[in-house]
Motif scaffolding. Structure first.
Motif, mmCIF file in Angstrom:
data_model
loop_
_atom_site.group_PDB
_atom_site.id
_atom_site.type_symbol
_atom_site.label_atom_id
_atom_site.label_comp_id
_atom_site.label_asym_id
_atom_site.label_seq_id
_atom_site.Cartn_x
_atom_site.Cartn_y
_atom_site.Cartn_z
ATOM 1 N N UNK A 276 0.839 -1.197 0.000
ATOM 2 C CA UNK A 276 0.000 0.000 0.000
ATOM 3 C C UNK A 276 0.874 1.246 0.000
ATOM 4 N N UNK A 277 0.383 2.314 -0.605
ATOM 5 C CA UNK A 277 1.112 3.575 -0.563
ATOM 6 C C UNK A 277 0.174 4.730 -0.833
ATOM 7 N N UNK A 278 0.625 5.923 -0.450
ATOM 8 C CA UNK A 278 -0.074 7.151 -0.823
ATOM 9 C C UNK A 278 0.940 8.091 -1.479
ATOM 10 N N UNK B 233 2.693 -12.681 -7.165
ATOM 11 C CA UNK B 233 1.890 -11.519 -7.558
ATOM 12 C C UNK B 233 1.914 -10.478 -6.441
ATOM 13 N N UNK B 234 1.889 -9.219 -6.854
ATOM 14 C CA UNK B 234 1.857 -8.093 -5.913
ATOM 15 C C UNK B 234 0.557 -7.326 -6.128
ATOM 16 N N UNK B 235 -0.285 -7.351 -5.108
ATOM 17 C CA UNK B 235 -1.545 -6.608 -5.134
ATOM 18 C C UNK B 235 -1.274 -5.270 -4.440
ATOM 19 N N UNK B 236 -1.393 -4.183 -5.196
ATOM 20 C CA UNK B 236 -0.938 -2.881 -4.705
ATOM 21 C C UNK B 236 -2.099 -1.894 -4.664
ATOM 22 N N UNK B 237 -2.281 -1.286 -3.496
ATOM 23 C CA UNK B 237 -3.339 -0.301 -3.286
ATOM 24 C C UNK B 237 -2.723 1.090 -3.161
ATOM 25 N N UNK B 238 -3.229 2.025 -3.939
ATOM 26 C CA UNK B 238 -2.879 3.435 -3.740
ATOM 27 C C UNK B 238 -4.071 4.099 -3.060
ATOM 28 N N UNK B 239 -3.795 4.877 -2.032
ATOM 29 C CA UNK B 239 -4.883 5.539 -1.320
ATOM 30 C C UNK B 239 -4.530 6.994 -1.024
#
Length: 220
Positions: free
Chosen positions: A86-88, A115-121
């Motif tokens: 996760x990142x912002x 696999x890399x599941x990536x969340x931008x918030x």
């Protein structure tokens, strides 16, 4: 269950644009938690609930700090490995500790297919908003840098952690790697010049290639 299917379920659910809040309850009092340092852990816990709600089977390693975050195959520990990041604002998470990753590839090179599941918030007044979600392979989120063949965090002139590229940028000086092999060859360039690699350097890429073929049946 493949990571691709999980990703498709997330997108179909309307995760992009969804808002979230974190609350803590203790001694009869509930408070809103607005500490961004816990967002990654909270999203991982939420993802468990999401998978359960969709009937998606998953497993975790006994040690929660051990790679990967989720095993999506019911019995095989070498396929369907999922890491959650996760990142912002911009990607600044650690992909992996450099030397530990190099060592792991001589034992478990199948992790290159994880696999890399990536969340931008982004943050709002009460919590977070999910902006974008990606599903990527490790070489699709890594690149070179001015200093080395792989972008790495350095401390006191010593390489520490592999850091991600801005893979979604329209233009960039250092593009992502084209393949698994390109990524491994770039790692070798850094490893070969490492003063702290010790015995890891000798025949490293040969070991990785040979064992990867044995474990997956495919050429690196």
């Amino acid at each position: 269950m493949s990571a691709k299917k999980l990703y498709e379920e997330l997108i179909a659910s309307g995760i992009v644009g969804a808002t979230g809040e974190t609350h803590f309850k203790l001694h009869g009092l509930t408070t809103l938690v607005q500490d961004s340092s816990i967002v990654g852990n909270v999203i991982q816990e939420w993802l468990k609930a999401f998978m359960k709600s969709k009937g998606i089977k998953y497993r975790n390693k006994p040690n929660s700090q051990e790679f990967p975050d989720f095993l999506l195959n019911a019995t095989n520990n070498q396929t369907d490995l999922l890491e959650v990041k996760c990142f912002k604002k911009s990607p600044n998470f650690d992909v992996a500790n450099f030397l530990a990753y190099c060592g792991s590839l001589t034992v478990n090179p199948y992790r290159l297919d994880s696999d890399y599941l990536i969340f931008e918030y982004t943050e709002n007044s009460t919590g977070i908003v999910i902006r974008r979600v990606w599903l990527k392979k490790v070489w699709e989120i890594c690149c070179a840098s001015e200093r080395a063949a792989v972008k790495i965090q350095w401390k006191k002139n010593v390489h520490v952690n592999i850091r991600p590229a801005t893979w979604y940028a329209k233009t960039t000086k250092y593009p992502i790697f084209n393949s698994r092999l390109d990524f491994v060859q770039a790692i070798k360039k850094v490893l070969d010049t490492s003063a702290s690699a010790g015995t890891l350097q000798a025949g490293w890429i040969t070991k990785v290639k040979t064992l990867y073929k044995a474990q997956t049946g495919r050429e690196l």
